[in-house]
Design a protein around this motif. Structure first.
Motif, PDB file in Angstrom:
ATOM      1  N   VAL A   1       0.834  -1.249   0.050  1.00  0.00           N
ATOM      2  CA  VAL A   1      -0.025   0.046  -0.153  1.00  0.00           C
ATOM      3  C   VAL A   1       0.824   1.078   0.144  1.00  0.00           C
ATOM      4  O   VAL A   1       0.578   2.176  -0.865  1.00  0.00           O
ATOM      5  CB  VAL A   1      -0.983   0.041   1.080  1.00  0.00           C
ATOM      6  CG1 VAL A   1      -1.690   1.338   1.379  1.00  0.00           C
ATOM      7  CG2 VAL A   1      -2.064  -1.048   1.062  1.00  0.00           C
ATOM      8  N   ILE A   2       1.798   1.187   0.812  1.00  0.00           N
ATOM      9  CA  ILE A   2       2.801   2.483   0.903  1.00  0.00           C
ATOM     10  C   ILE A   2       3.670   2.563  -0.126  1.00  0.00           C
ATOM     11  O   ILE A   2       3.530   3.850  -0.978  1.00  0.00           O
ATOM     12  CB  ILE A   2       3.722   2.167   2.065  1.00  0.00           C
ATOM     13  CG1 ILE A   2       2.923   2.383   3.459  1.00  0.00           C
ATOM     14  CG2 ILE A   2       4.676   3.254   2.120  1.00  0.00           C
ATOM     15  CD1 ILE A   2       3.891   2.119   4.876  1.00  0.00           C
ATOM     16  N   LYS A   3       4.024   1.484  -0.912  1.00  0.00           N
ATOM     17  CA  LYS A   3       4.903   1.754  -2.129  1.00  0.00           C
ATOM     18  C   LYS A   3       3.774   2.089  -3.234  1.00  0.00           C
ATOM     19  O   LYS A   3       4.122   2.986  -4.159  1.00  0.00           O
ATOM     20  CB  LYS A   3       5.401   0.248  -2.483  1.00  0.00           C
ATOM     21  CG  LYS A   3       6.299   0.516  -3.668  1.00  0.00           C
ATOM     22  CD  LYS A   3       6.987  -1.060  -3.931  1.00  0.00           C
ATOM     23  CE  LYS A   3       8.178  -0.911  -5.003  1.00  0.00           C
ATOM     24  NZ  LYS A   3       7.804  -0.237  -6.220  1.00  0.00           N
ATOM     25  N   GLY A   4       2.637   1.576  -3.494  1.00  0.00           N
ATOM     26  CA  GLY A   4       1.731   1.950  -4.446  1.00  0.00           C
ATOM     27  C   GLY A   4       1.390   3.408  -4.154  1.00  0.00           C
ATOM     28  O   GLY A   4       1.370   4.155  -5.392  1.00  0.00           O
ATOM     29  N   GLU A   5       1.304   3.770  -3.010  1.00  0.00           N
ATOM     30  CA  GLU A   5       0.612   5.339  -2.802  1.00  0.00           C
ATOM     31  C   GLU A   5       2.045   6.305  -3.095  1.00  0.00           C
ATOM     32  O   GLU A   5       1.890   7.317  -3.768  1.00  0.00           O
ATOM     33  CB  GLU A   5       0.486   5.628  -1.173  1.00  0.00           C
ATOM     34  CG  GLU A   5      -0.827   5.076  -0.908  1.00  0.00           C
ATOM     35  CD  GLU A   5      -2.098   5.826  -1.747  1.00  0.00           C
ATOM     36  OE1 GLU A   5      -1.901   7.016  -1.750  1.00  0.00           O
ATOM     37  OE2 GLU A   5      -3.022   4.874  -2.010  1.00  0.00           O
ATOM     38  N   LEU A   6       3.339   5.991  -2.831  1.00  0.00           N
ATOM     39  CA  LEU A   6       4.479   6.721  -3.389  1.00  0.00           C
ATOM     40  C   LEU A   6       4.592   6.951  -4.619  1.00  0.00           C
ATOM     41  O   LEU A   6       4.768   7.730  -5.129  1.00  0.00           O
ATOM     42  CB  LEU A   6       5.631   6.278  -2.129  1.00  0.00           C
ATOM     43  CG  LEU A   6       5.600   6.439  -0.922  1.00  0.00           C
ATOM     44  CD1 LEU A   6       6.867   5.736  -0.262  1.00  0.00           C
ATOM     45  CD2 LEU A   6       5.733   7.954  -0.402  1.00  0.00           C
ATOM     46  N   ASP A   7       4.369   5.645  -5.205  1.00  0.00           N
ATOM     47  CA  ASP A   7       4.423   5.795  -6.854  1.00  0.00           C
ATOM     48  C   ASP A   7       3.455   6.557  -7.416  1.00  0.00           C
ATOM     49  O   ASP A   7       3.931   7.259  -8.594  1.00  0.00           O
ATOM     50  CB  ASP A   7       4.495   4.336  -7.415  1.00  0.00           C
ATOM     51  CG  ASP A   7       5.899   3.362  -6.817  1.00  0.00           C
ATOM     52  OD1 ASP A   7       6.595   3.753  -6.608  1.00  0.00           O
ATOM     53  OD2 ASP A   7       5.808   2.154  -7.021  1.00  0.00           O
TER      54      ASP A   7
ATOM     55  N   ASP B   1      13.908  -1.234  -0.144  1.00  0.00           N
ATOM     56  CA  ASP B   1      14.750  -1.450   0.912  1.00  0.00           C
ATOM     57  C   ASP B   1      14.116  -0.467   2.161  1.00  0.00           C
ATOM     58  O   ASP B   1      14.153  -1.036   3.319  1.00  0.00           O
ATOM     59  CB  ASP B   1      15.947  -1.635   0.938  1.00  0.00           C
ATOM     60  CG  ASP B   1      16.668  -2.639   0.087  1.00  0.00           C
ATOM     61  OD1 ASP B   1      15.560  -3.784  -0.033  1.00  0.00           O
ATOM     62  OD2 ASP B   1      17.686  -2.592  -0.564  1.00  0.00           O
ATOM     63  N   ASP B   2      14.247   0.665   1.676  1.00  0.00           N
ATOM     64  CA  ASP B   2      13.697   1.702   2.595  1.00  0.00           C
ATOM     65  C   ASP B   2      12.201   1.502   3.325  1.00  0.00           C
ATOM     66  O   ASP B   2      12.087   1.629   4.361  1.00  0.00           O
ATOM     67  CB  ASP B   2      13.924   3.005   1.925  1.00  0.00           C
ATOM     68  CG  ASP B   2      15.323   3.458   1.818  1.00  0.00           C
ATOM     69  OD1 ASP B   2      16.217   2.961   2.117  1.00  0.00           O
ATOM     70  OD2 ASP B   2      15.570   4.151   0.708  1.00  0.00           O
TER      71      ASP B   2
ATOM     72  N   THR C   1      10.833  -1.424   3.314  1.00  0.00           N
ATOM     73  CA  THR C   1      10.584  -2.546   4.011  1.00  0.00           C
ATOM     74  C   THR C   1      11.231  -2.090   5.581  1.00  0.00           C
ATOM     75  O   THR C   1      10.783  -2.531   6.671  1.00  0.00           O
ATOM     76  CB  THR C   1      11.514  -3.679   3.469  1.00  0.00           C
ATOM     77  OG1 THR C   1      11.243  -3.800   2.312  1.00  0.00           O
ATOM     78  CG2 THR C   1      11.537  -4.674   4.087  1.00  0.00           C
ATOM     79  N   GLU C   2      12.361  -1.477   5.537  1.00  0.00           N
ATOM     80  CA  GLU C   2      12.873  -0.949   6.862  1.00  0.00           C
ATOM     81  C   GLU C   2      11.904  -0.458   7.683  1.00  0.00           C
ATOM     82  O   GLU C   2      11.762  -0.623   9.001  1.00  0.00           O
ATOM     83  CB  GLU C   2      14.347  -0.234   6.772  1.00  0.00           C
ATOM     84  CG  GLU C   2      15.256  -1.230   6.151  1.00  0.00           C
ATOM     85  CD  GLU C   2      16.761  -0.432   5.685  1.00  0.00           C
ATOM     86  OE1 GLU C   2      16.477   0.983   6.199  1.00  0.00           O
ATOM     87  OE2 GLU C   2      17.574  -0.799   5.516  1.00  0.00           O
ATOM     88  N   ALA C   3      11.317   0.450   7.125  1.00  0.00           N
ATOM     89  CA  ALA C   3      10.506   1.535   7.931  1.00  0.00           C
ATOM     90  C   ALA C   3       9.237   0.583   8.458  1.00  0.00           C
ATOM     91  O   ALA C   3       8.902   0.665   9.591  1.00  0.00           O
ATOM     92  CB  ALA C   3       9.797   2.671   7.053  1.00  0.00           C
ATOM     93  N   VAL C   4       8.493  -0.221   7.432  1.00  0.00           N
ATOM     94  CA  VAL C   4       7.371  -1.009   7.817  1.00  0.00           C
ATOM     95  C   VAL C   4       7.851  -2.084   8.986  1.00  0.00           C
ATOM     96  O   VAL C   4       7.307  -2.210  10.210  1.00  0.00           O
ATOM     97  CB  VAL C   4       7.028  -1.900   6.707  1.00  0.00           C
ATOM     98  CG1 VAL C   4       5.868  -2.922   7.251  1.00  0.00           C
ATOM     99  CG2 VAL C   4       6.368  -1.195   5.498  1.00  0.00           C
ATOM    100  N   ILE C   5       9.010  -2.588   8.750  1.00  0.00           N
ATOM    101  CA  ILE C   5       9.720  -3.538   9.974  1.00  0.00           C
ATOM    102  C   ILE C   5       9.711  -2.866  11.179  1.00  0.00           C
ATOM    103  O   ILE C   5       9.330  -3.439  12.443  1.00  0.00           O
ATOM    104  CB  ILE C   5      11.013  -4.178   9.461  1.00  0.00           C
ATOM    105  CG1 ILE C   5      10.540  -5.419   8.538  1.00  0.00           C
ATOM    106  CG2 ILE C   5      11.607  -4.891  10.623  1.00  0.00           C
ATOM    107  CD1 ILE C   5      11.807  -5.846   7.872  1.00  0.00           C
ATOM    108  N   GLU C   6      10.328  -1.534  11.218  1.00  0.00           N
ATOM    109  CA  GLU C   6      10.412  -0.826  12.274  1.00  0.00           C
ATOM    110  C   GLU C   6       9.341  -0.557  12.986  1.00  0.00           C
ATOM    111  O   GLU C   6       8.939  -0.940  14.290  1.00  0.00           O
ATOM    112  CB  GLU C   6      11.237   0.348  12.232  1.00  0.00           C
ATOM    113  CG  GLU C   6      11.522   1.169  13.329  1.00  0.00           C
ATOM    114  CD  GLU C   6      12.482   2.436  13.041  1.00  0.00           C
ATOM    115  OE1 GLU C   6      12.756   3.340  13.953  1.00  0.00           O
ATOM    116  OE2 GLU C   6      12.758   2.559  11.967  1.00  0.00           O
ATOM    117  N   ILE C   7       8.242   0.032  12.370  1.00  0.00           N
ATOM    118  CA  ILE C   7       6.903   0.015  12.829  1.00  0.00           C
ATOM    119  C   ILE C   7       6.337  -0.988  13.440  1.00  0.00           C
ATOM    120  O   ILE C   7       5.801  -0.990  14.601  1.00  0.00           O
ATOM    121  CB  ILE C   7       6.100   0.585  11.757  1.00  0.00           C
ATOM    122  CG1 ILE C   7       6.468   2.060  11.345  1.00  0.00           C
ATOM    123  CG2 ILE C   7       4.507   0.659  12.164  1.00  0.00           C
ATOM    124  CD1 ILE C   7       5.721   2.461  10.076  1.00  0.00           C
ATOM    125  N   LEU C   8       6.201  -2.252  12.793  1.00  0.00           N
ATOM    126  CA  LEU C   8       5.755  -3.550  13.302  1.00  0.00           C
ATOM    127  C   LEU C   8       6.439  -4.002  14.738  1.00  0.00           C
ATOM    128  O   LEU C   8       5.654  -4.558  15.394  1.00  0.00           O
ATOM    129  CB  LEU C   8       5.900  -4.513  12.086  1.00  0.00           C
ATOM    130  CG  LEU C   8       5.072  -4.419  11.062  1.00  0.00           C
ATOM    131  CD1 LEU C   8       5.095  -5.556   9.875  1.00  0.00           C
ATOM    132  CD2 LEU C   8       3.624  -4.360  11.230  1.00  0.00           C
TER     133      LEU C   8
END
Length: 419
Positions: free
Chosen positions: A29-35, A128-129, A131-138
């Protein structure tokens, strides 16, 4: 594993699964919104350039217009229908000194009869950025979930499950000998109230059945002994009269049957008392002294049967048992070894702090050793045996959580009790 611990573990496992699925969905969802946001910015840039071209502004080659970098406008010799093409590309990054992923938009526009190719591109947010942000939030969410689960599980639940633990403790301490059922207590939880009412009904019925069974066993044993005593006395008087040899034999057979019936009644009453845990008190019994004294007391009976007794008894072996049950246990074991022996047979007794072992010679076993500990199970048809001796021994051993085994090796029969 405790109930609350299992609940917390299940909760955390479900949480991890849900967060994993949520992380996967969040990433896309985040990647789609940014794109999409980047695409809309590029489209806005193209539309603004098209407007400036329509206003007569002249662009030559690559330009930086109104702070718009990475913009290229080329007039084409041939007319092309308006279209937009979006694709990924690699662009050299001067600061990082490496190629970076970029999103490139190529648009064709017609202005005053001239076709223009408008190209713009910009840096993508790397996977990667994201993924890192999502993992940190989770991980933050998971950490808070763990703290919350532990807090709820081990703090709040201590009060919530307090009535259940109290009921469980009362069930553990319940004994039939007290003849008191567990009264139901009201709680603030409907399920615990149902449990307490069920426990009260169950223990009330158990106490009632126990009292009825105990009274029946005691009454039956007592009432049975009275007519048996009368029959025994009448038979003894009958033997003093003039009887033919055949009649005398009938009387002797009747006396043996009466004695057997009397022993059977006493043994069943004893077995019932043991199973009802009426012998609950325990003492520190010196088993070594008991065995030595009993073997001496049976000296005449042993000599009469032509038996040889060998003892290997360790001094001061103590067991924590009821004195009556200890005496019954050893007496039945020793009498069993004498009764089922052969002419000029042998008995070997060994006692240590770990075990009691008694072995006797005898006829080979024809049935399964395990069956001999059942009620009324006998290896041979013997009118003198009622088939309850080993059953009583097994019940006493089970009450004190000892283990008993029976082994037959040719002519030797061995019973071993491990403390």
């Amino acid at each position: 594993m405790k109930l609350i611990t299992k609940f917390v573990l299940i909760y955390l496992i479900v949480t991890i699964i849900v967060l994993g699925i949520g992380g996967f969905v969040s990433y896309h969802v985040i990647k789609g919104e940014l794109d999409n946001e980047l695409k809309w910015r590029f489209l806005d840039r193209v539309e603004r350039v098209t407007y400036l071209l329509e206003q007569g502004k002249n662009f030559e080659g690559s330009v930086s217009e109104e702070n718009h970098t990475n913009l290229e406008i080329v007039a084409l010799p041939n007319r092309i229908e308006p279209n937009v093409e979006i694709r990924d590309t690699l662009v050299w990054h001067d600061r990082l000194q490496q190629r970076e992923h970029n999103l490139k938009m190529v648009a064709h526009r017609n202005v005053d009869g001239t076709s223009y190719r408008i190209t713009t591109y910009g840096a993508l947010v790397e996977s990667d950025d994201i993924t890192e942000a999502v993992i940190e939030i989770l991980l933050w969410i998971l950490g808070l979930q763990v703290v919350g689960a532990v807090g709820v599980g081990f703090i709040v639940s201590n009060r919530l499950f307090k009535p259940f633990r109290k009921t469980l403790k009362r069930i553990k301490n319940f004994t039939l000998q007290d003849k008191k059922p567990i009264p139901a207590e009201n709680t603030s939880v409907a399920e615990f109230d149902d449990l307490n009412r069920f426990v009260e009904e169950m223990t009330s019925k158990a106490v009632s059945d126990y009292v009825n069974l105990k009274e029946f066993a005691e009454n039956a044993s007592h009432e049975l002994q009275t007519p048996l005593s009368i029959i025994k006395g009448k038979l003894e008087l009958l033997t003093e009269t003039e009887l033919s040899p055949e009649q005398y034999q009938f009387v002797e057979d009747s006396q043996r049957s009466v004695k057997k019936l009397s022993r059977l009644s006493e043994s069943l009453a004893l077995l019932t008392k043991i199973e009802n845990h009426e012998f609950v008190e325990t003492e520190n019994i010196n088993l070594s002294t008991l065995i030595n004294e009993s073997t001496q007391a049976f000296d005449e009976f042993i000599a009469l049967n032509g038996l040889t007794v060998e003892t290997d008894v360790e001094d001061d072996v103590f067991v924590q048992m009821h004195p009556v049950l200890t005496d019954i246990l050893w007496t039945n074991l020793f009498q069993n070894a004498i009764k089922h022996n052969i002419k000029e047979g042998r008995i070997h007794i060994e006692l240590t702090k770990q075990k009691l072992e008694i072995a006797n010679t005898g006829r080979p076993l024809s049935s399964s050793p395990g069956e001999l500990f059942q009620r009324f199970k006998k290896d041979t048809v013997d009118s003198k045996s009622i088939g309850l001796g080993l059953a009583i021994i097994k019940r006493i051993v089970d009450q004190y959580h000892y283990t008993i085994s029976y082994q037959n090796d040719e002519e030797w029969h061995t019973i071993k009790i491990t403390f």
